[in-house]
Design an enzyme around this catalytic site. Structure first.
Site, PDB file in Angstrom:
ATOM      1  N   CYS A  23       0.870  -1.184   0.000  1.00  0.00           N
ATOM      2  CA  CYS A  23       0.000   0.000   0.000  1.00  0.00           C
ATOM      3  C   CYS A  23       0.898   1.221   0.000  1.00  0.00           C
ATOM      4  CB  CYS A  23      -0.901  -0.014   1.241  1.00  0.00           C
ATOM      5  SG  CYS A  23      -1.730   1.558   1.545  1.00  0.00           S
ATOM      6  N   CYS A  25       0.683   3.306   3.192  1.00  0.00           N
ATOM      7  CA  CYS A  25       1.393   2.689   4.326  1.00  0.00           C
ATOM      8  C   CYS A  25       2.895   2.924   4.179  1.00  0.00           C
ATOM      9  CB  CYS A  25       1.087   1.197   4.406  1.00  0.00           C
ATOM     10  SG  CYS A  25      -0.570   0.823   5.053  1.00  0.00           S
ATOM     11  N   ASP A  54      -0.467  16.555  -1.477  1.00  0.00           N
ATOM     12  CA  ASP A  54      -0.783  15.690  -2.619  1.00  0.00           C
ATOM     13  C   ASP A  54       0.247  15.903  -3.734  1.00  0.00           C
ATOM     14  OD1 ASP A  54      -3.675  14.237  -3.632  1.00  0.00           O
ATOM     15  OD2 ASP A  54      -2.225  14.784  -5.178  1.00  0.00           O
ATOM     16  N   HIS A  64      -4.218   0.880   8.651  1.00  0.00           N
ATOM     17  CA  HIS A  64      -4.709   0.690   7.285  1.00  0.00           C
ATOM     18  C   HIS A  64      -6.200   0.368   7.295  1.00  0.00           C
ATOM     19  CE1 HIS A  64      -4.498  -0.210   2.972  1.00  0.00           C
ATOM     20  NE2 HIS A  64      -5.448  -1.093   3.258  1.00  0.00           N
ATOM     21  N   HIS A  98      -6.331   3.183   0.547  1.00  0.00           N
ATOM     22  CA  HIS A  98      -6.057   3.458   1.965  1.00  0.00           C
ATOM     23  C   HIS A  98      -6.863   4.717   2.277  1.00  0.00           C
ATOM     24  CE1 HIS A  98      -2.952   3.586   5.462  1.00  0.00           C
ATOM     25  NE2 HIS A  98      -3.778   4.610   5.675  1.00  0.00           N
ATOM     26  N   HIS A 144      -8.355   8.071   2.915  1.00  0.00           N
ATOM     27  CA  HIS A 144      -7.706   9.379   2.963  1.00  0.00           C
ATOM     28  C   HIS A 144      -8.739  10.471   2.785  1.00  0.00           C
ATOM     29  CE1 HIS A 144      -7.467   7.832  -1.184  1.00  0.00           C
ATOM     30  NE2 HIS A 144      -7.590   9.080  -1.592  1.00  0.00           N
ATOM     31  N   HIS A 151      -9.003  14.335   1.494  1.00  0.00           N
ATOM     32  CA  HIS A 151      -8.390  15.467   0.796  1.00  0.00           C
ATOM     33  C   HIS A 151      -8.824  16.744   1.516  1.00  0.00           C
ATOM     34  CE1 HIS A 151      -7.568  13.238  -3.115  1.00  0.00           C
ATOM     35  NE2 HIS A 151      -8.491  12.446  -2.577  1.00  0.00           N
TER      36      HIS A 151
HETATM   37  P1  DGP Z   1      -7.996   9.400  -4.693  1.00  0.00           P
HETATM   38  O1  DGP Z   1      -8.206   9.578  -6.164  1.00  0.00           O
HETATM   39  O2  DGP Z   1      -9.093  10.028  -3.867  1.00  0.00           O
HETATM   40  O3  DGP Z   1      -7.693   7.967  -4.340  1.00  0.00           O
HETATM   41  O4  DGP Z   1      -6.696  10.271  -4.356  1.00  0.00           O
HETATM   42  C1  DGP Z   1      -5.412   9.766  -4.249  1.00  0.00           C
HETATM   43  C2  DGP Z   1      -4.490  10.951  -4.228  1.00  0.00           C
HETATM   44  O5  DGP Z   1      -3.222  10.489  -3.806  1.00  0.00           O
HETATM   45  C3  DGP Z   1      -4.279  11.623  -5.577  1.00  0.00           C
HETATM   46  O6  DGP Z   1      -4.762  12.967  -5.501  1.00  0.00           O
HETATM   47  C4  DGP Z   1      -2.786  11.602  -5.810  1.00  0.00           C
HETATM   48  C5  DGP Z   1      -2.225  11.246  -4.451  1.00  0.00           C
HETATM   49  N1  DGP Z   1      -1.040  10.418  -4.487  1.00  0.00           N
HETATM   50  C6  DGP Z   1      -0.936   9.185  -5.066  1.00  0.00           C
HETATM   51  N2  DGP Z   1       0.302   8.702  -4.884  1.00  0.00           N
HETATM   52  C7  DGP Z   1       0.991   9.629  -4.171  1.00  0.00           C
HETATM   53  C8  DGP Z   1       2.317   9.697  -3.669  1.00  0.00           C
HETATM   54  O7  DGP Z   1       3.141   8.793  -3.828  1.00  0.00           O
HETATM   55  N3  DGP Z   1       2.646  10.831  -2.987  1.00  0.00           N
HETATM   56  C9  DGP Z   1       1.765  11.849  -2.775  1.00  0.00           C
HETATM   57  N4  DGP Z   1       2.210  12.906  -2.108  1.00  0.00           N
HETATM   58  N5  DGP Z   1       0.512  11.810  -3.221  1.00  0.00           N
HETATM   59  C10 DGP Z   1       0.123  10.719  -3.913  1.00  0.00           C
END
Ligand code: DGP
Length: 112
Positions: free
Chosen positions: A3, A6, A29, A45, A96, A98, A100
């Site tokens: 993940c 994680c 993000d 998780h 996982h 989250h 925003h």
């Molecule tokens: P969602 O589409 O709601 O699952 O949003 C996942 C968000 O996670 C997306 O806006 C981009 C962000 N994201 C994915 N991988 C990474 C990463 O490795 N680092 C960071 N900082 N953000 C990430």
């Protein structure tokens, strides 16, 4: 567990930290959709909001206690949006839980 969030919590994948406590981790993000775009994740998780239950909901309450601090520290004095995409129809890309936190400009009224 394979993940990426994680791995971010463990420091195996680098991130720009915005906040951390014993319960949650917040970071910027990688693909910001607004001037401020922070993700808040539980250290435990949980795959999505659909996996919240009586046994784990305390960590979600604690995240919502942390969010006003995170928003204040990020300079979001004029409001912000909290979004949690849950499942395929909502285009959840990381499995996982989250939240925003988005702000720093007037956001569109239409969300769907
Ligand atoms: P969602 O589409 O709601 O699952 O949003 C996942 C968000 O996670 C997306 O806006 C981009 C962000 N994201 C994915 N991988 C990474 C990463 O490795 N680092 C960071 N900082 N953000 C990430």
């Amino acid at each position: 567990m394979d993940c990426i969030f994680c791995k971010i919590i463990n420091g195996d994948i680098p991130s720009r930290k915005a906040y951390e406590d014993e319960n949650c981790y917040a970071f910027h993000d990688i693909n910001p959709q607004s001037p401020v775009h922070i993700l808040v994740i539980p250290k435990e998780h949980i795959a999505s909001a659909d996996g919240i239950c009586a046994e784990n909901s305390a960590c979600v309450a604690k995240i919502f206690e942390a969010i006003p601090k995170i928003a204040r520290d990020a300079g979001l004095t004029n409001g912000y949006r909290i979004i949690s995409n849950c499942g395929d129809d909502a285009c959840q890309s990381v499995k996982h839980l989250h939240f925003h936190i988005m702000g720093g400009r007037k956001l569109p009224e239409n969300m769907g």
